[in-house]
Design a protein around this motif. Structure first.
Motif, PDB file in Angstrom:
ATOM      1  N   GLN A 138     -20.898   7.867 -28.434  1.00 52.91           N
ATOM      2  CA  GLN A 138     -20.304   7.846 -27.098  1.00 52.91           C
ATOM      3  C   GLN A 138     -19.536   9.141 -26.845  1.00 52.91           C
ATOM      4  OE1 GLN A 138     -20.857   5.385 -24.734  1.00 52.91           O
ATOM      5  NE2 GLN A 138     -22.399   4.850 -26.264  1.00 52.91           N
ATOM      6  N   GLY A 162     -25.819  14.362 -19.737  1.00 55.16           N
ATOM      7  CA  GLY A 162     -25.033  13.325 -19.091  1.00 55.16           C
ATOM      8  C   GLY A 162     -24.180  13.890 -17.975  1.00 55.16           C
ATOM      9  N   GLU A 190     -17.848  13.125 -19.146  1.00 54.20           N
ATOM     10  CA  GLU A 190     -19.002  13.553 -18.354  1.00 54.20           C
ATOM     11  C   GLU A 190     -18.696  13.387 -16.869  1.00 54.20           C
ATOM     12  OE1 GLU A 190     -22.587  12.490 -21.533  1.00 54.20           O
ATOM     13  OE2 GLU A 190     -22.230  11.193 -19.793  1.00 54.20           O
ATOM     14  N   LYS A 241     -17.151  10.019 -23.822  1.00 55.94           N
ATOM     15  CA  LYS A 241     -18.213   9.888 -22.824  1.00 55.94           C
ATOM     16  C   LYS A 241     -17.696   9.974 -21.388  1.00 55.94           C
ATOM     17  CE  LYS A 241     -22.697   9.087 -22.337  1.00 55.94           C
ATOM     18  NZ  LYS A 241     -23.704  10.019 -22.885  1.00 55.94           N
TER      19      LYS A 241
END
Length: 251
Positions: A27, A33, A222, A219
């Protein structure tokens, strides 16, 4: 200081508790992404812009556009500040920011288009053309985000923002800096410089996002990286619009 973009700075990718970048297994932030989320946010900007544009019906509807311009601008500012201070909220606040900014620039663009037909497509083309050219230059190593380069762009961006704030404050007393909105030679030169500074902020944004990916940022970054890019692109588009309107007003 790593970026002139207020959404990106040297602490952007640090964990609030430990003060260091923390990897989260699979993650983690990725380039693909971030690109996907940037594309999604730009689609939301377009949706918001199409809505406010559709509300425009010519000169008679200009007063009715004021709530869309002001509401979108204020809403975007509030959501932008919330996102900047609460990065973990970016998956929710970044899309809302994109919609608000879309409403704002759509209404404003419709007014500009009425006075200068064709100006919006020119500004959009130049904005994304500039982004593509700078991304290519950055990826090829033609332009490098050295510490001196970063410091110079940050200082120039800060100076521009201070000028805008001072001009805004002067407006309450019936005064203004004529070159900011004027179409004189000095006014056009000023807008051209601002466009260049806004464009170069994209290089700093690319560098900061790449750094986050290399360091294994979580994550949700992003979304935050995508948000930061949209902030710069909106600014660049508005400055392109201002510069083109000044040039066309002299014809």
């Amino acid at each position: 200081m790593q970026s002139g973009n207020p959404a990106l700075n040297k602490n952007t990718f640090l964990d609030a508790a430990s003060g260091s970048v923390v990897a989260h297994g699979e993650q983690v932030m990725t380039i693909n992404g971030t690109i996907n989320r940037t594309g999604f946010l730009l689609i939301l900007v377009l949706v918001g812009a199409m809505y406010s544009w559709s509300q425009f019906g010519g000169v008679a509807s200009i007063p009715a556009m004021a709530p869309l311009v002001l509401g979108g601008a204020i809403g975007g500012l509030v959501l932008g500040l919330v996102t900047a201070f609460k990065k973990t909220w970016a998956p929710v606040t970044a899309p809302l920011y994109a919609l608000a900014e879309g409403v704002f620039i759509g209404a404003l663009s419709a007014i500009f288009e009425l006075r200068y037909p064709g100006i919006v497509m020119q500004a959009v083309g130049l904005t994304f053309g500039t982004m593509a050219a700078l991304l290519l230059a950055y990826r090829s190593g033609l332009i490098r985000a050295t510490e001196k380069f970063k410091l110079g762009i940050v200082a120039a961006t800060g100076g521009i923002m201070l000028l805008y704030l001072a001009n805004f404050a002067m407006g309450f007393f019936g005064h203004s800096m004529g070159f900011i909105n004027g179409s004189s030679g000095i006014g056009i030169a000023f807008s051209a410089v601002v466009v260049v500074i806004a464009a170069l902020n994209l290089i700093l944004d690319f560098d900061m996002i790449e750094t986050g990916v290399q360091q294994g940022a979580p994550k949700y970054m992003e979304w935050y990286g995508a948000f930061a890019l949209v902030v710069t692109l909106v600014w660049l588009y508005l400055e392109m619009l201002r510069l083109l309107s000044k040039l066309q007003s002299r014809n």
